[in-house]
Motif scaffolding. Sequence first.
Motif, short mmCIF file in Angstrom:
data_model
loop_
_atom_site.label_atom_id
_atom_site.label_comp_id
_atom_site.label_asym_id
_atom_site.label_seq_id
_atom_site.Cartn_x
_atom_site.Cartn_y
_atom_site.Cartn_z
N MET A 1 -6.58 0.91 7.33
CA MET A 1 -7.35 -0.33 7.24
C MET A 1 -7.79 -0.56 5.80
SD MET A 1 -9.79 -0.27 10.64
CE MET A 1 -10.58 1.26 10.18
N LYS A 2 -7.64 -1.81 5.36
CA LYS A 2 -8.03 -2.14 3.99
C LYS A 2 -8.40 -3.62 3.92
CE LYS A 2 -6.44 -1.96 -0.80
NZ LYS A 2 -5.32 -1.58 -1.70
N CYS A 3 -9.56 -3.88 3.32
CA CYS A 3 -9.96 -5.26 3.07
C CYS A 3 -9.23 -5.74 1.83
CB CYS A 3 -11.47 -5.36 2.87
SG CYS A 3 -12.04 -7.01 2.40
N LEU A 4 -8.49 -6.81 1.94
CA LEU A 4 -7.69 -7.29 0.82
C LEU A 4 -8.49 -8.16 -0.14
CD1 LEU A 4 -4.30 -8.10 2.62
CD2 LEU A 4 -5.06 -5.99 1.49
N ARG A 5 -9.78 -8.31 0.09
CA ARG A 5 -10.63 -9.03 -0.85
C ARG A 5 -11.41 -8.05 -1.72
NH1 ARG A 5 -14.26 -13.57 1.55
NH2 ARG A 5 -15.13 -11.86 2.76
N CYS A 6 -12.10 -7.08 -1.10
CA CYS A 6 -12.92 -6.14 -1.88
C CYS A 6 -12.30 -4.75 -1.98
CB CYS A 6 -14.33 -6.05 -1.31
SG CYS A 6 -14.44 -5.19 0.29
N GLN A 7 -11.12 -4.57 -1.38
CA GLN A 7 -10.37 -3.31 -1.43
C GLN A 7 -11.05 -2.15 -0.70
OE1 GLN A 7 -7.27 -3.75 -2.91
NE2 GLN A 7 -8.09 -5.83 -3.00
N GLN A 9 -11.83 0.57 2.00
CA GLN A 9 -11.06 1.31 3.00
C GLN A 9 -11.95 2.24 3.84
OE1 GLN A 9 -7.04 2.73 1.76
NE2 GLN A 9 -7.66 2.14 -0.30
N ASP A 10 -13.25 2.14 3.62
CA ASP A 10 -14.19 2.99 4.36
C ASP A 10 -14.37 2.41 5.77
OD1 ASP A 10 -16.30 4.41 5.41
OD2 ASP A 10 -17.52 4.33 3.59
N PRO A 11 -13.98 3.15 6.82
CA PRO A 11 -14.06 2.63 8.19
C PRO A 11 -15.48 2.29 8.64
CG PRO A 11 -13.56 4.98 8.18
CD PRO A 11 -13.43 4.52 6.78
N HIS A 12 -16.50 2.88 7.96
CA HIS A 12 -17.88 2.60 8.34
C HIS A 12 -18.27 1.14 8.05
CE1 HIS A 12 -17.98 7.05 7.88
NE2 HIS A 12 -18.77 6.96 8.92
N PHE A 13 -17.51 0.47 7.20
CA PHE A 13 -17.84 -0.90 6.83
C PHE A 13 -17.04 -1.93 7.63
CE2 PHE A 13 -19.34 1.28 2.99
CZ PHE A 13 -20.58 0.67 2.82
N PHE A 14 -16.21 -1.49 8.58
CA PHE A 14 -15.43 -2.42 9.39
C PHE A 14 -16.09 -2.61 10.75
CE2 PHE A 14 -11.95 -0.60 6.68
CZ PHE A 14 -11.77 -1.75 5.92
N PHE A 15 -16.00 -3.83 11.29
CA PHE A 15 -16.57 -4.11 12.60
C PHE A 15 -15.71 -5.15 13.32
CE2 PHE A 15 -18.23 -7.30 9.84
CZ PHE A 15 -18.48 -8.42 10.62
N TRP A 16 -15.83 -5.15 14.66
CA TRP A 16 -15.02 -6.05 15.49
C TRP A 16 -15.84 -7.24 15.97
CZ3 TRP A 16 -9.86 -5.32 16.31
CH2 TRP A 16 -9.33 -4.06 16.00
N ILE A 17 -15.22 -8.42 15.94
CA ILE A 17 -15.78 -9.63 16.55
C ILE A 17 -14.64 -10.35 17.26
CG2 ILE A 17 -16.87 -11.88 16.19
CD1 ILE A 17 -18.28 -10.84 13.79
N ASN A 18 -14.76 -10.47 18.59
CA ASN A 18 -13.74 -11.18 19.38
C ASN A 18 -12.34 -10.66 19.08
OD1 ASN A 18 -15.77 -12.82 20.50
ND2 ASN A 18 -15.59 -14.30 18.81
N CYS A 23 -14.64 -7.00 7.45
CA CYS A 23 -15.25 -6.07 6.51
C CYS A 23 -16.71 -6.45 6.28
CB CYS A 23 -14.48 -6.08 5.18
SG CYS A 23 -15.22 -5.05 3.89
N ARG A 24 -17.60 -5.49 6.52
CA ARG A 24 -19.02 -5.75 6.35
C ARG A 24 -19.42 -5.71 4.86
NH1 ARG A 24 -20.54 -2.09 9.43
NH2 ARG A 24 -20.98 -3.25 11.33
N LYS A 25 -18.63 -5.02 4.06
CA LYS A 25 -18.99 -4.81 2.66
C LYS A 25 -19.01 -6.11 1.86
CE LYS A 25 -18.33 -1.24 -0.83
NZ LYS A 25 -17.50 -0.07 -1.24
N CYS A 26 -18.13 -7.05 2.20
CA CYS A 26 -18.07 -8.31 1.45
C CYS A 26 -18.31 -9.52 2.34
CB CYS A 26 -16.72 -8.45 0.73
SG CYS A 26 -15.27 -8.50 1.81
N MET A 27 -18.97 -9.32 3.48
CA MET A 27 -19.16 -10.43 4.42
C MET A 27 -20.09 -11.51 3.86
SD MET A 27 -21.61 -8.64 7.31
CE MET A 27 -21.61 -10.12 8.34
N VAL A 34 -9.57 -8.39 8.30
CA VAL A 34 -8.94 -7.28 7.58
C VAL A 34 -7.42 -7.41 7.64
CG1 VAL A 34 -8.61 -4.78 7.59
CG2 VAL A 34 -10.89 -5.73 7.99
N GLY A 35 -6.79 -7.24 6.48
CA GLY A 35 -5.35 -7.39 6.40
C GLY A 35 -4.89 -8.78 6.02
#
Length: 405
Positions: A1-7, A9-18, A23-27, A34-35
Amino acid sequence: MKCLRCQNQDPHFFFWINNHLYCRKCMDFGLLEVGTLPLKPHLSSRVWKGKPHLEFELKSFQKEASHQVLEYLKAGKDVLTYAATGAGKTEISLESICWYLAQGKKVCFAISRRQVVLEIAKRLSANFPELKVIAVCQGHTQITDADLIVCTTHQLYRYPFCFDLLILDELDAFPYAGNDVLEAIANQSCVGQKLLLSATPDQKSLQVIAQGKMGMVNLFKRPHEQPLSVPKVKICSRGMMVVYIFMECMRYKKKRKQVLLFVPRIQDTKWMKWILSPFMKTDVIHSKSTDKEIIMERFHDKKSQVLICTTLLERGITVPSVQVIVYRADHPVFTSASLIQIFGRAGRSYNDPYGKTSAYIQTPSQQLTKCLEQIHYMNTVSGVAPQSTHAKRFKTFFKDPNHYV
């Protein structure tokens, strides 16, 4: 998993909606799955082959630095301009701006702080009256496209894959310094070269230069070729600081000199104004001030004599013939980098290059010592002050700070 805006890759910053991953880090810059790559906005472009309008012609050493910067950029290499405050970092970037615009390429000038964005946009509008220059920051984001864009580093999220030349001014300043998200967004906005401008470069940039991955151009001499102001340091109690500052402001009032009085905390601006305002026209500005533009305009128009401020005004602000005083310069909020910038507000005027600076402390300060070392180094390397004179004053300070003034 990787956020293509802020780069991230820490899974602790990812969350699911629907059933979609974000990515929570740059929300704060908007939800981006993501992706998924951010969409490049449509920006206008034009070929412009004019020249900048300058109040004063550049000195030979400034022209040489300007040429060196452009040569690095033409070679496809990022470059750092390491320059003393007031040496003309903005002015020596103008040649590079013109070259990119002549190729029909897109240029952005990005700065950490909103107040400095407005100042730089105003200066660039005067340099390029034929071009449309916009400031993109809080309260100024209705229009986001122009011939030349000036924005805060936060606003770069609006411009993924857009700029052939990204000028990052004072990259060591809060909130950009040490912020991985802002750095990633800045990198993504640039598809060409980056020109970094700083009087206090960070260690990361210096390491990249040492590795040969980025060029560096030094400019430590100001256009008027007078030395940077070396602050007079006084060690005393807080109560005596106020007495000395009051007396100093009164002396400047008699000489019709304006004063920038830096204090470490917002609450310090309130009681300091209460003390000074009965005797001289005094204004206050800090991050929570709601009428910053009006306050600054009043100071520029010399309708106030003392402007009490926090580190909000440590960078990018040019006021001719201003004197600088720092109350509690040993406070943790004042780093060596911020102190260099603060004292660099003085002596910037071509017609009055002899601004005075003062620092009041309770105990010897390591950060202030580093600041003094850097000012001493720049004055010595630039050759504008004899090494023996500065070294003598420096040794006197280290031997007994109370004898420095």
